[in-house]
Structure formats: structure tokens, C-alpha cells
Scaffold this motif. Sequence first.
Motif, short mmCIF file in Angstrom:
data_model
loop_
_atom_site.label_atom_id
_atom_site.label_comp_id
_atom_site.label_asym_id
_atom_site.label_seq_id
_atom_site.Cartn_x
_atom_site.Cartn_y
_atom_site.Cartn_z
N GLN A 75 74.74 34.36 6.92
CA GLN A 75 75.16 34.73 5.57
C GLN A 75 75.15 36.24 5.38
OE1 GLN A 75 74.00 32.37 2.21
NE2 GLN A 75 73.20 30.71 3.48
N ALA A 125 82.96 35.86 -5.35
CA ALA A 125 81.80 34.96 -5.47
C ALA A 125 81.74 34.33 -6.86
CB ALA A 125 80.52 35.73 -5.18
N THR A 183 76.13 36.51 -3.09
CA THR A 183 75.22 35.39 -2.87
C THR A 183 74.55 34.95 -4.16
OG1 THR A 183 74.79 36.28 -0.66
CG2 THR A 183 73.22 34.66 -1.51
N ARG A 222 82.02 23.95 1.53
CA ARG A 222 81.69 24.52 2.84
C ARG A 222 82.72 24.12 3.88
NH1 ARG A 222 78.82 23.21 7.47
NH2 ARG A 222 77.74 25.01 8.45
N CYS A 227 82.43 29.04 1.73
CA CYS A 227 81.09 29.61 1.64
C CYS A 227 80.20 29.13 2.77
CB CYS A 227 80.44 29.24 0.29
SG CYS A 227 80.36 27.45 -0.01
N THR A 241 76.50 31.95 0.20
CA THR A 241 77.22 33.23 0.26
C THR A 241 78.70 32.94 0.40
OG1 THR A 241 75.34 34.39 1.27
CG2 THR A 241 77.53 35.37 1.57
N VAL A 242 79.50 33.62 -0.38
CA VAL A 242 80.95 33.44 -0.34
C VAL A 242 81.48 33.96 1.00
CG1 VAL A 242 81.61 35.66 -1.34
CG2 VAL A 242 83.03 33.64 -1.75
N ARG A 243 82.60 33.40 1.44
CA ARG A 243 83.23 33.87 2.69
C ARG A 243 84.75 33.91 2.54
NH1 ARG A 243 82.75 29.01 7.10
NH2 ARG A 243 84.19 30.43 8.17
#
Length: 243
Positions: A75, A125, A183, A222, A227, A241-243
Motif C-alpha cells: 500500500q 481516494a 488511505t 479490490r 484499491c 489505499t486507492v490505486r
Amino acid sequence: MKLTKNRYLAGFAIVVLLLACVRWSFPSIAGEGKISVDDAINEEVNVRLPIADKLHKIRSVPSYQKSFPDTNAVQLTAAKKWGVSPVKNREDAEARKRELVYVESNPYYHVDKLYSSIPYLVPHAANLLQDIGEAFFDSLYVKGVPLHRIIVTSVLRSQEDVVKLRRRNGNATENSCHLYGTTFDICYNRYETVEDPDGPSRRAVRNDTLKWVLSEVLRDMREQKRCYIKYEVKQGCFHMTVR
């Protein structure tokens, strides 16, 4: 005058047209406009909820640890990639409005009283958090479970917050994902019930049931690669945590 088939159909069409005009001009006649949920859950929620012809089953996930295994190291890499440089304090966060957005309680989630963080996230986020709250609502509805809001317990940590936290907890990491505005934590053992002020109290729902529904929503997020998520046992939260 003789009533023919054509005259009957023409008259029927005129009556239908008149009734449609009345309904459009005075929607209250048709019983529209009444909001049946808590005033805080505004009309937007009622409009967007689907009609559940058949209730969906609650399946949860096979294992929380296996379904949400993303470590702090994983993360942290994403946080540094998508986040901002660490902020010094609240004043610094407020001055960086081009990078950060203020997040507050709304119809879909509740921001808890924050002791070691401040309510700011990068826009990416913040959108993720909003989508999780909305998806949780939809999932509760189609499963026939009374509406509840998720509770956010931790958001952006300033460098000042980290220093204070490490004084109380020597195990707290100095390089937290929360420093980057990417996050946030959602607790899985507390939820806020949505009450109808004009109706009876909603039936009690076990926190475990709500946790099962939430885990399904988070698993989907996910799997969509939106995330990274870690199931935190001691903190009682989903750390993401954003991705």
C-alpha cells in the motif's frame, strides 16, 4: 349519436392524455414526492435504489485475511505513487486545496471523531470512499437488510499527527500510508443505523451481518483493481489505499 368503435377509442385516448397531464402537473395526487427514509438520506438515495424483486443472499468472503492481504509495503508503494507529499499539519492541508479535498459525513458514510488524523483525501481516494458507501447501500437494499452507514475512523495523517501518535504508541510506523492522502480506514464492528424519523425504529441487525455485506463490496472493489485492502484485526478495520 351512435357510439362506434373509432369514437370509443378516440374518447379513451383523450381521457388517458388528460389523466397523464394531471399526474404530471400535480404529482402529489399520485402519492409521489414522499421520502420514506431518514431526512439525512436525501431523495437522491430513494431514486437510485433499485427495486428488489428477489432478495440476494449474503455470502461474505471465504476468509478476511486471505481476501484482504495487501501489506503496508504494498500500500505504501501505491500511496507514494498516487498521493501528495506529506503535509505538516491541518493548516498545511487546508492550504493545499488543489491537491486535497475535505471529506465529511454524508448520506452514505459517517466520519467518526478523528483523534490522530484529519479529514482530507486526494480526489481519487475520496471518489473511492463515496463509491464504497453507495455500493454498500445498494447491497443492503437488494439483500433486504435495513440501511446502515459505514464509519470512517482514520483518514489523512499529518506529520504532526504521526509524532503525537508515536508518543502514545511506539509501534506506530513513522512512514504511514495515511501521510499521502490516499488511505483511509473503515471499521467493521460499528455501523450507523439509518432511521426513518416518521416511522418505527428499524430492527436490530448484527454487526457480523453488516460486516459480511461490507466484505463483499470491498472484495469487488479490490477485484476491480480500485484499491489495496488489509484486514486489520487489532484495529478492527479495513485499511485501504486507492490505486
